[in-house]
Each structure stands twice: as structure tokens, then as C-alpha cells.
Scaffold this active site. Structure first.
Site, PDB file in Angstrom:
ATOM      1  N   THR A 126     -26.982  15.316 -16.302  1.00  5.89           N
ATOM      2  CA  THR A 126     -25.945  14.423 -17.069  1.00  5.89           C
ATOM      3  C   THR A 126     -25.729  15.005 -18.481  1.00  5.89           C
ATOM      4  O   THR A 126     -26.479  15.607 -19.205  1.00  5.89           O
ATOM      5  CB  THR A 126     -26.464  13.043 -17.269  1.00  5.89           C
ATOM      6  OG1 THR A 126     -25.673  12.272 -17.986  1.00  5.89           O
ATOM      7  CG2 THR A 126     -27.836  12.805 -17.640  1.00  5.89           C
ATOM      8  N   ASP A 127     -24.467  14.562 -18.894  1.00  7.29           N
ATOM      9  CA  ASP A 127     -24.134  15.001 -20.486  1.00  7.29           C
ATOM     10  C   ASP A 127     -24.985  14.159 -21.461  1.00  7.29           C
ATOM     11  O   ASP A 127     -24.801  14.558 -22.284  1.00  7.29           O
ATOM     12  CB  ASP A 127     -22.550  14.787 -20.557  1.00  7.29           C
ATOM     13  CG  ASP A 127     -22.170  13.529 -20.636  1.00  7.29           C
ATOM     14  OD1 ASP A 127     -22.945  12.770 -19.926  1.00  7.29           O
ATOM     15  OD2 ASP A 127     -20.929  13.196 -20.671  1.00  7.29           O
ATOM     16  N   GLU A 128     -25.574  13.075 -21.104  1.00  9.51           N
ATOM     17  CA  GLU A 128     -26.336  12.196 -21.816  1.00  9.51           C
ATOM     18  C   GLU A 128     -27.442  12.964 -22.308  1.00  9.51           C
ATOM     19  O   GLU A 128     -28.018  12.237 -23.273  1.00  9.51           O
ATOM     20  CB  GLU A 128     -26.864  10.808 -21.007  1.00  9.51           C
ATOM     21  CG  GLU A 128     -25.613  10.115 -20.668  1.00  9.51           C
ATOM     22  CD  GLU A 128     -25.853   8.485 -20.371  1.00  9.51           C
ATOM     23  OE1 GLU A 128     -26.816   8.004 -20.824  1.00  9.51           O
ATOM     24  OE2 GLU A 128     -25.090   8.023 -19.757  1.00  9.51           O
ATOM     25  N   TYR A 151     -33.245   6.288 -20.108  1.00 10.07           N
ATOM     26  CA  TYR A 151     -32.792   6.936 -18.884  1.00 10.07           C
ATOM     27  C   TYR A 151     -32.437   8.488 -19.259  1.00 10.07           C
ATOM     28  O   TYR A 151     -33.008   9.512 -18.618  1.00 10.07           O
ATOM     29  CB  TYR A 151     -31.318   6.293 -18.483  1.00 10.07           C
ATOM     30  CG  TYR A 151     -30.523   7.312 -17.664  1.00 10.07           C
ATOM     31  CD1 TYR A 151     -30.728   7.610 -16.510  1.00 10.07           C
ATOM     32  CD2 TYR A 151     -29.241   7.808 -18.297  1.00 10.07           C
ATOM     33  CE1 TYR A 151     -29.924   8.416 -15.456  1.00 10.07           C
ATOM     34  CE2 TYR A 151     -28.467   8.749 -17.402  1.00 10.07           C
ATOM     35  CZ  TYR A 151     -28.815   9.093 -16.201  1.00 10.07           C
ATOM     36  OH  TYR A 151     -27.896   9.764 -15.496  1.00 10.07           O
ATOM     37  N   LYS A 155     -33.904  12.149 -17.871  1.00 14.24           N
ATOM     38  CA  LYS A 155     -33.169  13.066 -17.052  1.00 14.24           C
ATOM     39  C   LYS A 155     -33.331  14.390 -17.889  1.00 14.24           C
ATOM     40  O   LYS A 155     -33.495  15.590 -17.426  1.00 14.24           O
ATOM     41  CB  LYS A 155     -31.856  12.862 -17.306  1.00 14.24           C
ATOM     42  CG  LYS A 155     -31.491  11.785 -16.289  1.00 14.24           C
ATOM     43  CD  LYS A 155     -31.630  11.876 -14.869  1.00 14.24           C
ATOM     44  CE  LYS A 155     -30.384  12.801 -14.326  1.00 14.24           C
ATOM     45  NZ  LYS A 155     -30.739  13.024 -12.753  1.00 14.24           N
TER      46      LYS A 155
HETATM   47  P1  NAD Z   1     -26.711   5.822  -7.743  1.00 11.80           P
HETATM   48  O1  NAD Z   1     -27.744   5.000  -8.650  1.00 11.80           O
HETATM   49  O2  NAD Z   1     -25.641   5.515  -7.353  1.00 11.80           O
HETATM   50  O3  NAD Z   1     -27.707   6.343  -6.743  1.00 11.80           O
HETATM   51  C1  NAD Z   1     -29.078   6.906  -6.860  1.00 11.80           C
HETATM   52  C2  NAD Z   1     -29.563   7.211  -5.332  1.00 11.80           C
HETATM   53  O4  NAD Z   1     -30.898   7.584  -5.505  1.00 11.80           O
HETATM   54  C3  NAD Z   1     -29.801   5.928  -4.459  1.00 11.80           C
HETATM   55  O5  NAD Z   1     -29.291   5.986  -3.213  1.00 11.80           O
HETATM   56  C4  NAD Z   1     -31.152   5.322  -4.489  1.00 11.80           C
HETATM   57  O6  NAD Z   1     -31.601   4.843  -3.323  1.00 11.80           O
HETATM   58  C5  NAD Z   1     -31.837   7.107  -4.695  1.00 11.80           C
HETATM   59  N1  NAD Z   1     -33.237   6.912  -5.308  1.00 11.80           N
HETATM   60  C6  NAD Z   1     -33.644   6.211  -6.324  1.00 11.80           C
HETATM   61  N2  NAD Z   1     -34.980   6.467  -6.447  1.00 11.80           N
HETATM   62  C7  NAD Z   1     -35.425   7.198  -5.342  1.00 11.80           C
HETATM   63  C8  NAD Z   1     -36.522   7.878  -5.017  1.00 11.80           C
HETATM   64  N3  NAD Z   1     -37.628   7.439  -5.730  1.00 11.80           N
HETATM   65  N4  NAD Z   1     -36.519   8.465  -3.982  1.00 11.80           N
HETATM   66  C9  NAD Z   1     -35.500   8.783  -3.069  1.00 11.80           C
HETATM   67  N5  NAD Z   1     -34.209   8.108  -3.470  1.00 11.80           N
HETATM   68  C10 NAD Z   1     -34.349   7.383  -4.572  1.00 11.80           C
HETATM   69  O7  NAD Z   1     -26.839   7.217  -9.043  1.00 11.80           O
HETATM   70  P2  NAD Z   1     -25.270   8.179  -8.934  1.00 11.80           P
HETATM   71  O8  NAD Z   1     -24.449   7.437  -9.799  1.00 11.80           O
HETATM   72  O9  NAD Z   1     -25.154   8.341  -7.581  1.00 11.80           O
HETATM   73  O10 NAD Z   1     -25.912   9.388  -9.565  1.00 11.80           O
HETATM   74  C11 NAD Z   1     -26.554  10.573  -8.930  1.00 11.80           C
HETATM   75  C12 NAD Z   1     -27.161  11.518  -9.848  1.00 11.80           C
HETATM   76  O11 NAD Z   1     -26.083  12.003 -10.826  1.00 11.80           O
HETATM   77  C13 NAD Z   1     -28.335  10.979 -10.856  1.00 11.80           C
HETATM   78  O12 NAD Z   1     -29.138  12.067 -10.902  1.00 11.80           O
HETATM   79  C14 NAD Z   1     -27.577  10.806 -11.993  1.00 11.80           C
HETATM   80  O13 NAD Z   1     -28.520  11.029 -13.160  1.00 11.80           O
HETATM   81  C15 NAD Z   1     -26.271  11.997 -12.029  1.00 11.80           C
HETATM   82  N6  NAD Z   1     -25.382  11.820 -12.961  1.00 11.80           N
HETATM   83  C16 NAD Z   1     -24.576  10.340 -12.597  1.00 11.80           C
HETATM   84  C17 NAD Z   1     -23.468  10.187 -13.404  1.00 11.80           C
HETATM   85  C18 NAD Z   1     -22.584   9.266 -13.341  1.00 11.80           C
HETATM   86  O14 NAD Z   1     -21.541   8.791 -13.927  1.00 11.80           O
HETATM   87  N7  NAD Z   1     -23.022   8.264 -12.168  1.00 11.80           N
HETATM   88  C19 NAD Z   1     -22.893  11.128 -14.145  1.00 11.80           C
HETATM   89  C20 NAD Z   1     -23.802  12.485 -14.418  1.00 11.80           C
HETATM   90  C21 NAD Z   1     -24.910  12.628 -13.703  1.00 11.80           C
HETATM   91  O1  TDX Z   2     -20.699  -4.166 -18.935  1.00  6.80           O
HETATM   92  C1  TDX Z   2     -20.482  -3.214 -19.836  1.00  6.80           C
HETATM   93  N1  TDX Z   2     -19.713  -3.200 -20.792  1.00  6.80           N
HETATM   94  C2  TDX Z   2     -19.746  -2.038 -21.562  1.00  6.80           C
HETATM   95  O2  TDX Z   2     -19.081  -2.203 -22.370  1.00  6.80           O
HETATM   96  C3  TDX Z   2     -20.980  -1.938 -19.106  1.00  6.80           C
HETATM   97  C4  TDX Z   2     -21.748  -1.908 -17.755  1.00  6.80           C
HETATM   98  C5  TDX Z   2     -20.828  -0.776 -19.887  1.00  6.80           C
HETATM   99  N2  TDX Z   2     -20.147  -0.818 -21.150  1.00  6.80           N
HETATM  100  C6  TDX Z   2     -19.859   0.383 -21.824  1.00  6.80           C
HETATM  101  C7  TDX Z   2     -21.197   1.221 -21.952  1.00  6.80           C
HETATM  102  C8  TDX Z   2     -20.713   2.741 -22.160  1.00  6.80           C
HETATM  103  O3  TDX Z   2     -20.253   2.851 -23.392  1.00  6.80           O
HETATM  104  O4  TDX Z   2     -19.082   1.316 -20.885  1.00  6.80           O
HETATM  105  C9  TDX Z   2     -19.565   2.625 -21.147  1.00  6.80           C
HETATM  106  C10 TDX Z   2     -20.147   3.124 -20.015  1.00  6.80           C
HETATM  107  O5  TDX Z   2     -21.096   2.404 -19.356  1.00  6.80           O
HETATM  108  P1  TDX Z   2     -22.024   2.521 -17.985  1.00  6.80           P
HETATM  109  O6  TDX Z   2     -21.104   2.765 -16.900  1.00  6.80           O
HETATM  110  O7  TDX Z   2     -23.135   1.968 -17.975  1.00  6.80           O
HETATM  111  O8  TDX Z   2     -22.097   4.343 -18.082  1.00  6.80           O
HETATM  112  P2  TDX Z   2     -23.114   5.335 -19.237  1.00  6.80           P
HETATM  113  O9  TDX Z   2     -24.121   4.320 -19.850  1.00  6.80           O
HETATM  114  O10 TDX Z   2     -22.008   5.847 -20.113  1.00  6.80           O
HETATM  115  O11 TDX Z   2     -23.642   6.265 -18.247  1.00  6.80           O
HETATM  116  C11 TDX Z   2     -23.120   6.785 -17.122  1.00  6.80           C
HETATM  117  O12 TDX Z   2     -22.725   8.189 -17.429  1.00  6.80           O
HETATM  118  C12 TDX Z   2     -23.613   9.355 -17.383  1.00  6.80           C
HETATM  119  C13 TDX Z   2     -23.883   6.781 -15.889  1.00  6.80           C
HETATM  120  O13 TDX Z   2     -24.378   5.407 -15.652  1.00  6.80           O
HETATM  121  C14 TDX Z   2     -25.055   7.753 -15.866  1.00  6.80           C
HETATM  122  O14 TDX Z   2     -26.109   7.904 -14.858  1.00  6.80           O
HETATM  123  C15 TDX Z   2     -24.560   9.054 -16.177  1.00  6.80           C
HETATM  124  O15 TDX Z   2     -25.621  10.106 -16.373  1.00  6.80           O
END
Ligand code: NAD
Ligand code: TDX
Length: 338
Positions: A126-128, A151, A155
Site C-alpha cells: 500500500t501507499d500508506e 496497519y 504492511k
Molecule cells: P480485505 O480486508 O477486504 O480482505 C482481506 C482478506 O484477507 C479477507 O478475505 C480475509 O478473510 C483474508 N485474511 C485476513 N487474515 C487472514 C489470515 N490470517 N489468513 C488468511 N486469510 C486472511 O482487504 P482488501 O481491501 O481486499 O486488501 C487486500 C490487500 O490489498 C491487503 O494486503 C491490503 O493491505 C492491500 N491494499 C488495499 C488497498 C485498499 O484500498 N483496500 C489499497 C492498497 C493495498
Molecule cells: O467513516 C469514515 N469517515 C472518514 O472520514 C471512514 C471509514 C473514513 N474516513 C476518512 C479516513 C480517510 O481519510 O476517509 C479516508 C479513507 O478512509 P478508509 O476508507 O478507512 O481508507 P484509508 O484509511 O485511506 O486506507 C485504505 O487505503 C489504503 C485501505 O483501507 C487500506 O487497506 C489501504 O492500504
């Protein structure tokens, strides 16, 4: 045929990845290893579950015995590690499971990958990991890592560990670092689905702090196409940033959703800020564009409409989710903020 272990394939991005890949080609076999935490949902995979080249194994990536068994049983030579605890707010409520899954779990997978001489290991990151930006500038692959939340620090630890396995053992690791995703099947704890669903239920829309934090948004299909390209062609030992250059302030997204659904701004409620809330993320993705020829194909204005429509058309999917365990989480998090 490639035997590809996809971990976390029942979550948001992983399930979109599997559905997309199995639609594109039939010559690879996907073994989806997922623990089915609160965020994992096999319903996300109903388009793939009957395909002959799709297999599901329920299990935990921190369980080395089980992971080794899966590597042996399916002769795994490729790994894409999506599995993670992925929500910043939950990592603030309790960090232990984040380090267990994201750090220990990645270690277990890397060790198994070494043991069974895997040919490519893609770590989805992630970019985080880069921390927070001021009003200008972009994250490049050489921006120093400076994570701010439990988090993102978990990562980052996993990224550094994966790179160390490349340097020390020659394990063919590649890392992708993507910005905020949106699209179908996203669990409603994240900003966009949470706001859509609250809006549809005429509930308040909880905006953290002043609502001016900026995120760089990418449609999940664009992310997955980039992952696929890095998986096929990315150079080992390298990091590739993925982003679609679509920066948005949170409050502007909330207003856009309200407008799209024909609701008034009186639903907006400013609540206590997230502790340590990163101000701005923005990605420079020129490396993957220039080196691998990737570019995003969805514009935010168009794909956010598609996403809202998906939640309108799939009320059963999210109603089942928000009626259970999730309700307790919502009360714990937002009960303290208002
Ligand atoms: P998500 O939370 O929707 O899904 C995570 C999945 O991993 C779930 O199906 C969960 O059951 C499984 N999981 C959790 N713990 C586990 C374990 N111990 N063993 C096996 N499976 C397990 O997450 P997402 O949003 O789909 O993100 C997927 C990946 O992408 C993550 O690594 C996250 O850090 C990365 N990522 C997410 C975003 C975003 O915006 N959502 C952005 C950049 C990177
Ligand atoms: O109720 C809310 N109100 C609010 O203002 C929630 C849930 C979020 N927010 C804000 C917080 C952040 O500035 O919105 C922005 C986005 O929040 P999230 O959806 O929780 O995402 P973020 O914290 O940016 O992280 C996401 O992007 C990077 C994903 O959850 C991560 O898995 C990924 O790595």
C-alpha cells in the site's frame, strides 16, 4: 499451467482479482487460501466457484503447517499475497491481529516460498507505507518509508521482510504499492461503501476531522490489471507504485455520493478525527507506466457512478453484512466519536 496461490482471495481486492483472472484465461489454476475473517466472503466468488481451475482452501496464513501442506498439495510455484488485516481504524482499536497476520503471516508464506522454490512472490502492499504528504509532491518508489498507523507499520514490516528475502536468499519477490481502491464488493467499513450505505439508509455520514484529508483513488479493476502485469513482467527485487492520479478530498466524495443518490447535505456529520490521521496520499506511477506499459482505464467520475450502482443493485450482499457482527464494530467505533 501455473499453480498460483492467491491468499486473501475472499476479500475485496482478492475476489475481484480472481473473478477477473478466471474470466480472462483458463490456463492457470488459482488456489485461494483465505481464513474467512469478518472481511472474507465466499459469496464474492460465486462467478468463479464452479470453474475447474479454481480451488478454495480455508486456512490461516500464520499456520505454517497448513501453509506448507497447501504448497505441497498443489505444487505451488507462484504466490500473490493479498491476505491482510486491512482497516486502519480497526488497527487503532486493536493492533495485535495486524502484526500477527500481516507480519507473521507474510513470514510464514515467504519461508514456504523458499522451501518450495517459488518462481515469483508478489506482495500486495500500500501507499500508506510512505506516511503522509503535505499539500504538494507525490510518493515515488524511492520515497523513504515512514508509516504512521499500526496497519501501515505492519504492511511496511512485511515489505521490508519480503525484500530481505530477495537480497539474502534470492527469493524472486516483487512488491506493489497501491493507493485507495474502490469498486464492487468492498466491505462497508471503508469510506466509499460506508457512505453509500449510510446514505441509502438515511443514516448520518461520519466525516472525520475537517473532511479535507486527501486520498488518491483507483478503481479496483485497474489495480488488479496492474498486479497481473507486475506478476507476469515485473522485475524481481523491485517495488512498483500503482495509482490513477485521482486525488479527492474526503468531503468532496461524500458530497458527490449524496448528490448521486439525491440526498441532502444535512446527513453529513463531522466527527472526532482518526488518531494520527494521514493528511494526504498521492502516487507517482510513472515507473509501472514507463517500464511495463500499464495505465489506468477508469476515470473517477465514471467509475464512482458504476460503484454506487453496484451497491444499489446488490442490497442483499451488504444487508447481510451489516446485520451481523459489523453492527457491534460500528457502535464501538462511532459511539466514541460523536
Ligand atoms: P480485505 O480486508 O477486504 O480482505 C482481506 C482478506 O484477507 C479477507 O478475505 C480475509 O478473510 C483474508 N485474511 C485476513 N487474515 C487472514 C489470515 N490470517 N489468513 C488468511 N486469510 C486472511 O482487504 P482488501 O481491501 O481486499 O486488501 C487486500 C490487500 O490489498 C491487503 O494486503 C491490503 O493491505 C492491500 N491494499 C488495499 C488497498 C485498499 O484500498 N483496500 C489499497 C492498497 C493495498
Ligand atoms: O467513516 C469514515 N469517515 C472518514 O472520514 C471512514 C471509514 C473514513 N474516513 C476518512 C479516513 C480517510 O481519510 O476517509 C479516508 C479513507 O478512509 P478508509 O476508507 O478507512 O481508507 P484509508 O484509511 O485511506 O486506507 C485504505 O487505503 C489504503 C485501505 O483501507 C487500506 O487497506 C489501504 O492500504
Amino acid at each position: 499451467m501455473k499453480n498460483i496461490l492467491v491468499t486473501g482471495g475472499a476479500g475485496f481486492i482478492g475476489s475481484n482479482y480472481i473473478n477477473f483472472i478466471l474470466n480472462e484465461r483458463e490456463d492457470d489454476r488459482i488456489i485461494n487460501l483465505d481464513k474467512l475473517t469478518y472481511a472474507g466472503n465466499l459469496e464474492n466468488l460465486k462467478d468463479s466457484e464452479n470453474k475447474p481451475n479454481y480451488i478454495f482452501e480455508k486456512g490461516d496464513i500464520t499456520n505454517s503447517e497448513f501453509v506448507n501442506y497447501v504448497f505441497r498439495k498443489y505444487e505451488i510455484k507462484y504466490v500473490i499475497n493479498f491476505a491482510a488485516e486491512s482497516h486502519v481504524d480497526r488497527s487503532i482499536l486493536g493492533s495485535e491481529i495486524f502484526f500477527r497476520t500481516n507480519v507473521i503471516g507474510t513470514n510464514v508464506l515467504l519461508e514456504a516460498a523458499r522451501r518450495y522454490t517459488v518462481e515469483k512472490f508478489l506482495q500486495v502492499s500500500t501507499d500508506e507505507v510512505y506516511g503522509s504528504l503535505g499539500p504538494t509532491g507525490l510518493f515515488t518508489e524511492s520515497t523513504p518509508v515512514a508509516p504512521n498507523s499500526p496497519y501501515s507499520s505492519s504492511k511496511t514490516s512485511a515489505d521490508l521482510m519480503a525484500l530481505s528475502f530477495y537480497h539474502t536468499f534470492g527469493l524472486p519477490v516483487v512488491i506493489t504499492r497501491c493507493s485507495n481502491n474502490y469498486g464492487p464488493l468492498q466491505f462497508p467499513e471503508k469510506l466509499i461503501p460506508l457512505m453509500i450505505i449510510n446514505c441509502l439508509n438515511n443514516k448520518k455520514l461520519p466525516v472525520y476531522g475537517d473532511g479535507l484529508n486527501v486520498r488518491d483513488w483507483i478503481y479496483v479493476i485497474d489495480h488488479n490489471k496492474a498486479i497481473d502485469l507486475v506478476f507476469e513482467k515485473g522485475r524481481v527485487g523491485e517495488v512498483y507504485n500503482i495509482g490513477a492520479s485521482q486525488e479527492m478530498k474526503n468531503i468532496d466524495i461524500v458530497k458527490l455520493i449524496l448528490k448521486h443518490l439525491g440526498k441532502g447535505e444535512e446527513l453529513i456529520e463531522y466527527v472526532k478525527d482518526r488518531p494520527g490521521h494521514d493528511r494526504r496520499y498521492a502516487i507517482d506511477s510513472s515507473k509501472i507506466q514507463n517500464e511495463l506499459g500499464w495505465k489506468p482505464s477508469f476515470r473517477f467520475e465514471e467509475a464512482i457512478g458504476k460503484t454506487i450502482d453496484w451497491y444499489l443493485d446488490n442490497k442483499n450482499w451488504w444487508q447481510r453484512i451489516i446485520s451481523g457482527e459489523y453492527q457491534k464494530y460500528y457502535e464501538t467505533l462511532y459511539g466514541n466519536r460523536i
